[in-house]
Design an enzyme around this catalytic site. Structure first.
Site, PDB file in Angstrom:
ATOM      1  N   SER A   1      30.401  36.523  55.768  1.00 26.68           N
ATOM      2  CA  SER A   1      29.787  37.750  55.260  1.00 26.68           C
ATOM      3  C   SER A   1      28.584  38.226  56.071  1.00 26.68           C
ATOM      4  O   SER A   1      28.445  39.435  56.314  1.00 26.68           O
ATOM      5  CB  SER A   1      29.387  37.581  53.791  1.00 26.68           C
ATOM      6  OG  SER A   1      30.527  37.469  52.972  1.00 26.68           O
TER       7      SER A   1
ATOM      8  N   LYS B   1      32.114  31.719  41.672  1.00 31.46           N
ATOM      9  CA  LYS B   1      32.640  33.004  41.229  1.00 31.46           C
ATOM     10  C   LYS B   1      32.879  33.075  39.724  1.00 31.46           C
ATOM     11  O   LYS B   1      32.614  34.100  39.098  1.00 31.46           O
ATOM     12  CB  LYS B   1      33.914  33.337  41.995  1.00 31.46           C
ATOM     13  CG  LYS B   1      33.657  33.565  43.478  1.00 31.46           C
ATOM     14  CD  LYS B   1      34.903  33.917  44.245  1.00 31.46           C
ATOM     15  CE  LYS B   1      34.575  34.120  45.712  1.00 31.46           C
ATOM     16  NZ  LYS B   1      35.731  34.526  46.522  1.00 31.46           N
TER      17      LYS B   1
ATOM     18  N   GLU C   1      36.361  46.156  35.582  1.00 38.78           N
ATOM     19  CA  GLU C   1      37.648  45.802  34.986  1.00 38.78           C
ATOM     20  C   GLU C   1      38.275  44.599  35.675  1.00 38.78           C
ATOM     21  O   GLU C   1      38.791  43.687  35.021  1.00 38.78           O
ATOM     22  CB  GLU C   1      38.615  46.993  35.054  1.00 38.78           C
ATOM     23  CG  GLU C   1      39.967  46.704  34.405  1.00 38.78           C
ATOM     24  CD  GLU C   1      40.917  47.886  34.457  1.00 38.78           C
ATOM     25  OE1 GLU C   1      42.073  47.732  34.020  1.00 38.78           O
ATOM     26  OE2 GLU C   1      40.502  48.965  34.924  1.00 38.78           O
TER      27      GLU C   1
ATOM     28  N   GLY D   1      41.204  29.365  40.771  1.00 35.47           N
ATOM     29  CA  GLY D   1      39.790  29.594  40.506  1.00 35.47           C
ATOM     30  C   GLY D   1      39.447  31.059  40.658  1.00 35.47           C
ATOM     31  O   GLY D   1      40.305  31.937  40.515  1.00 35.47           O
ATOM     32  N   GLY D   2      38.177  31.347  40.986  1.00 36.53           N
ATOM     33  CA  GLY D   2      37.739  32.735  41.041  1.00 36.53           C
ATOM     34  C   GLY D   2      38.526  33.592  42.010  1.00 36.53           C
ATOM     35  O   GLY D   2      39.038  34.653  41.643  1.00 36.53           O
TER      36      GLY D   2
END
Length: 265
Positions: A22, A72, A84, A135-136
């Site tokens: 990132s 997350k 959402e 997971g996330g």
């Protein structure tokens, strides 16, 4: 890049954090858009996540945080408002700091993954998918694949609670996708094979998916960004299978995240 008293700060929180791509992608985006902002990595262990987020809320020039492994799902609990996609998955990969210090959470992993596939001409509609890892990130990808119209989605996770939670969430949706449990092995019916676990970040990690039964035209995707060429992708290439790198997900969602953080239009 010039940092001064008006610079907006974005942080990425993870444990580990050395694998994060990132910083280079977001900071390059900020330069392209001439935005006075910088993204920095913060190594935050799970036990310190709450303290870190509570502290960061008090930083007025903090635009928000990007959330990565393993936070997350846990980070979603700190958001006063969820998008959402975040509500669907129960996790976030981004928290925006509001003027009152509260967090608004969103999840871009799923749409970023699907957009990354589409950008490389990989069709997902009416395809059969094996997803290992619930997971996330895996949950975000699963919901986005259902939204994209996959015919079937086979799920596996060694964490029975995580697997059950995602299975229940997907079955509660009014969709046409066939949801099934599976083992961590490719079958001749699978068009797309996805690793959404952290298994592969370290050289000593075992293969997360057995590709012996994969069909010759299957696409094998790994969400791991560092190393770019994981053992799973190396195994896929050795078998003549098409591979899809982890950084395509982030490349396809970085602008959406920056827009969510109100740093670009």
């Amino acid at each position: 890049m010039q940092i001064d008293g008006e610079t907006k700060i974005v942080a990425i929180l993870g444990d580990p954090i050395a694998q994060a791509k990132s910083p280079e992608l977001f900071n390059a985006l900020f330069e392209r858009h001439a935005v006075n902002a910088v993204l920095i990595p913060l190594h935050v262990p799970p036990a310190k996540l709450g303290a870190a987020l509570d502290g960061l809320r008090g930083i007025v020039n903090l635009a928000g945080v990007v959330v990565t492994v393993p936070h997350k799902m846990a980070a979603a609990a700190y958001a006063a408002v969820l998008s959402e996609a975040a509500r669907q998955t129960g996790g976030v990969n981004c928290l925006r700091r509001e003027a009152d210090g509260s967090w608004t959470g969103a999840m871009f992993d799923g749409i970023g993954f699907v957009q990354g596939l589409h950008a490389r001409k990989h069709v997902v509609r009416n395809k059969s998918v094996l997803l290992v890892g619930t997971g996330g990130a895996g949950a975000g990808v699963a919901h986005a694949l259902v939204d994209a119209g996959v015919a079937s989605l086979d799920l596996f996770d060694s964490n029975a609670e995580s697997l059950q939670r995602l299975e229940n969430a997907l079955r509660s949706r009014d969709g046409q996708t066939l949801i099934r449990r599976s083992g961590p092995f490719a079958q001749a019916t699978h068009d797309l094979i996805v690793n959404a676990t952290p298994c592969g970040m370290r050289a000593r990690d075992p293969l997360p998916i057995d590709l012996a039964g994969a069909r010759p035209d299957a696409v094998v995707a790994d969400l791991i960004m560092k190393p770019a060429q994981t053992r799973l992708l190396e195994d896929a290439e050795a078998r003549g299978l098409t591979t899809h790198l982890g950084h395509y997900l982030l490349e396809s969602s970085v602008e959406a995240i920056a827009s969510f953080l109100r740093l670009i239009p």
